[in-house]
Design a protein around this motif. Structure first.
Motif, mmCIF file in Angstrom:
data_model
loop_
_atom_site.group_PDB
_atom_site.id
_atom_site.type_symbol
_atom_site.label_atom_id
_atom_site.label_comp_id
_atom_site.label_asym_id
_atom_site.label_seq_id
_atom_site.Cartn_x
_atom_site.Cartn_y
_atom_site.Cartn_z
ATOM 1 N N MET A 267 26.428 31.193 31.154
ATOM 2 C CA MET A 267 27.613 30.627 31.797
ATOM 3 C C MET A 267 28.872 30.892 30.978
ATOM 4 S SD MET A 267 26.797 29.504 34.731
ATOM 5 C CE MET A 267 28.375 28.733 35.105
ATOM 6 N N ARG A 268 28.781 30.838 29.660
ATOM 7 C CA ARG A 268 29.950 31.169 28.837
ATOM 8 C C ARG A 268 30.396 32.599 29.119
ATOM 9 N NH1 ARG A 268 27.384 28.121 24.601
ATOM 10 N NH2 ARG A 268 26.489 30.027 23.711
ATOM 11 N N GLY A 269 29.434 33.507 29.173
ATOM 12 C CA GLY A 269 29.769 34.903 29.451
ATOM 13 C C GLY A 269 30.333 35.095 30.845
ATOM 14 N N GLN A 270 29.780 34.355 31.818
ATOM 15 C CA GLN A 270 30.250 34.493 33.198
ATOM 16 C C GLN A 270 31.667 33.968 33.352
ATOM 17 O OE1 GLN A 270 28.769 35.833 36.368
ATOM 18 N NE2 GLN A 270 31.005 35.697 36.411
ATOM 19 N N LEU A 271 31.965 32.828 32.758
ATOM 20 C CA LEU A 271 33.310 32.273 32.890
ATOM 21 C C LEU A 271 34.326 33.110 32.116
ATOM 22 C CD1 LEU A 271 32.755 28.407 32.886
ATOM 23 C CD2 LEU A 271 32.577 30.077 34.733
ATOM 24 N N ALA A 272 33.908 33.655 30.976
ATOM 25 C CA ALA A 272 34.796 34.569 30.245
ATOM 26 C C ALA A 272 35.085 35.805 31.086
ATOM 27 C CB ALA A 272 34.163 34.958 28.914
ATOM 28 N N HIS A 273 34.097 36.245 31.852
ATOM 29 C CA HIS A 273 34.277 37.412 32.731
ATOM 30 C C HIS A 273 35.315 37.109 33.806
ATOM 31 C CE1 HIS A 273 33.242 41.161 34.633
ATOM 32 N NE2 HIS A 273 32.885 40.564 35.759
ATOM 33 N N LEU A 274 35.286 35.917 34.361
ATOM 34 C CA LEU A 274 36.296 35.538 35.346
ATOM 35 C C LEU A 274 37.692 35.566 34.727
ATOM 36 C CD1 LEU A 274 34.660 32.530 37.248
ATOM 37 C CD2 LEU A 274 34.709 34.935 37.925
ATOM 38 N N LEU A 275 37.802 35.094 33.499
ATOM 39 C CA LEU A 275 39.105 35.067 32.831
ATOM 40 C C LEU A 275 39.609 36.469 32.505
ATOM 41 C CD1 LEU A 275 38.584 32.039 30.426
ATOM 42 C CD2 LEU A 275 40.042 32.123 32.453
ATOM 43 N N ALA A 276 38.704 37.430 32.425
ATOM 44 C CA ALA A 276 39.106 38.803 32.107
ATOM 45 C C ALA A 276 39.967 39.410 33.208
ATOM 46 C CB ALA A 276 37.868 39.673 31.878
ATOM 47 N N PHE A 277 39.941 38.826 34.408
ATOM 48 C CA PHE A 277 40.738 39.342 35.525
ATOM 49 C C PHE A 277 42.105 38.687 35.612
ATOM 50 C CE2 PHE A 277 36.241 39.617 37.016
ATOM 51 C CZ PHE A 277 36.134 40.999 36.983
ATOM 52 N N GLU A 278 42.430 37.848 34.658
ATOM 53 C CA GLU A 278 43.635 37.025 34.744
ATOM 54 C C GLU A 278 44.903 37.852 34.909
ATOM 55 O OE1 GLU A 278 45.499 33.149 32.388
ATOM 56 O OE2 GLU A 278 43.840 34.296 31.523
ATOM 57 N N ASP A 279 44.956 39.024 34.301
ATOM 58 C CA ASP A 279 46.161 39.857 34.376
ATOM 59 C C ASP A 279 45.991 41.048 35.321
ATOM 60 O OD1 ASP A 279 47.573 38.280 32.497
ATOM 61 O OD2 ASP A 279 46.517 39.266 30.855
ATOM 62 N N ASN A 280 44.973 41.001 36.152
ATOM 63 C CA ASN A 280 44.708 42.085 37.102
ATOM 64 C C ASN A 280 45.221 41.660 38.482
ATOM 65 O OD1 ASN A 280 43.657 43.955 38.925
ATOM 66 N ND2 ASN A 280 41.763 44.216 37.782
ATOM 67 N N PRO A 281 46.315 42.228 38.957
ATOM 68 C CA PRO A 281 46.890 41.767 40.234
ATOM 69 C C PRO A 281 46.037 42.091 41.452
ATOM 70 C CG PRO A 281 48.022 43.745 39.475
ATOM 71 C CD PRO A 281 47.097 43.334 38.359
ATOM 72 N N ARG A 282 45.023 42.924 41.287
ATOM 73 C CA ARG A 282 44.186 43.288 42.435
ATOM 74 C C ARG A 282 42.920 42.431 42.529
ATOM 75 N NH1 ARG A 282 46.409 48.061 44.481
ATOM 76 N NH2 ARG A 282 44.775 48.133 46.065
ATOM 77 N N ILE A 283 42.618 41.672 41.472
ATOM 78 C CA ILE A 283 41.445 40.796 41.494
ATOM 79 C C ILE A 283 41.923 39.390 41.150
ATOM 80 C CG2 ILE A 283 39.163 40.301 40.540
ATOM 81 C CD1 ILE A 283 38.881 43.246 39.863
ATOM 82 N N ASN A 284 41.932 38.514 42.137
ATOM 83 C CA ASN A 284 42.553 37.200 42.004
ATOM 84 C C ASN A 284 41.521 36.100 42.212
ATOM 85 O OD1 ASN A 284 45.545 38.187 42.087
ATOM 86 N ND2 ASN A 284 44.557 39.176 43.837
ATOM 87 N N VAL A 285 41.416 35.205 41.233
ATOM 88 C CA VAL A 285 40.420 34.138 41.271
ATOM 89 C C VAL A 285 41.127 32.786 41.312
ATOM 90 C CG1 VAL A 285 38.472 33.057 40.106
ATOM 91 C CG2 VAL A 285 38.772 35.550 39.993
ATOM 92 N N GLN A 286 40.868 32.025 42.370
ATOM 93 C CA GLN A 286 41.397 30.674 42.490
ATOM 94 C C GLN A 286 40.240 29.687 42.582
ATOM 95 O OE1 GLN A 286 44.399 31.829 45.831
ATOM 96 N NE2 GLN A 286 45.154 29.897 44.953
ATOM 97 N N ILE A 287 40.434 28.524 41.969
ATOM 98 C CA ILE A 287 39.408 27.487 42.000
ATOM 99 C C ILE A 287 39.837 26.380 42.953
ATOM 100 C CG2 ILE A 287 38.080 25.841 40.634
ATOM 101 C CD1 ILE A 287 37.578 28.804 39.935
#
Length: 275
Positions: free
Chosen positions: A174-194
């Motif tokens: 889970m640590r690795g998975q959530l870090a992976h989600l954060l890796a897209f934070e500056d990618n305007p083409r991949i947007n993650v909202q909770i």
């Protein structure tokens, strides 16, 4: 004398891949062992791929392309091979992912496949059935190559806060998975909202769904059940789900606040500080 399978290249993408691998290897005057030595794989594995008994990986394909001078043929084929190994009911969805210019996904309980890490995907796929788990995991992860296209789709993912706390695969996974989600934070083409628990009743309460939009074709909505998928271009369904998705994005946290919640969940639930 060893038995040599004769593949029908028209039988499947995997058979075609094996046929082409053998054809180019033999044209180069190499044995399976010799090619394996060059690309740092065993000759046995080369033979298994040639006889369609083993799935090729992208790394294997790139190395063989370089060794045999095939101009990237096998690297191009491997995506088709991987899609052909998906469950029959899901193959159409994989094609939609490749063709779409925009994908909007709502997931009610877990991280969706296009954003999963290898460890997380393996845990999800192995929850009930652990047979062929390496190959099934590789097939799922291969779908993520859609983001490596010259013109990748714009991707919006709205995830329920529950997905951050459902501990799939253990704390390290889970640590690795959530870090992976954060890796897209500056990618305007991949947007993650909770979508936070505080949102209460929401427009996705009937379950997860995806909306695929295309340059020249009607949009398609996809929903999923146990062992079955349901894509539809019905205009009323597309209109309804598009409206629902707009409401989900409005109820979800902003991109920045979503990232902060992911960080807090990582720290509070899984015990590791994320910069």
């Amino acid at each position: 004398m060893a038995h040599i399978n004769t593949l029908d290249p028209g039988a499947s993408p995997l058979d075609y891949y094996g046929f082409e691998l053998r054809r180019h290897r033999e044209a180069a005057g190499l044995t399976q062992r010799q090619l394996g030595d060059i690309v740092n794989y065993t000759g046995s594995l080369v033979g298994q791929v040639e006889t369609a008994r083993k799935l090729p990986t992208l790394d294997f394909s790139e190395r063989v392309d370089a060794a045999l001078g095939t101009g990237g043929l096998l690297s191009r084929l491997v995506g088709l091979v991987m899609r052909s190994q998906l469950p029959a009911w899901f193959q159409q969805v994989a094609e939609l992912e490749v063709r779409a210019i925009e994908i909007c996904s709502f997931q009610a309980h877990m991280i969706l496949g296009l954003l999963q890490t290898p460890a997380y995907a393996r845990a999800v796929l192995g929850a009930v059935n652990r047979s062929d788990l390496d190959d099934r995991t590789a097939v799922r992860l291969a779908r993520q190559r859609v983001f490596e296209k010259e013109e990748p789709p714009v991707f919006w993912a709205v995830l329920s806060e529950a997905a951050l706390y459902l501990e799939i695969g253990g704390r390290e996974t889970m640590r690795g998975q959530l870090a992976h989600l954060l890796a897209f934070e500056d990618n305007p083409r991949i947007n993650v909202q909770i979508l936070p628990f505080s949102a209460g009743a929401h427009a996705g309460s009937q379950g997860s769904f995806d909306v695929y939009r295309f340059a020249d074709d009607p949009a398609i909505v996809y929903t999923e059940g146990y062992g079955s998928g349901h894509p539809t271009a019905n205009p009323n369904t597309v209109k309804d789900c598009s409206l629902r998705y707009d409401h989900l994005r409005a109820a979800a946290l902003s991109l920045k606040d979503s990232a902060e919640l992911i960080r807090r969940a990582t720290e509070d639930r899984y015990g590791e500080q994320v910069a």
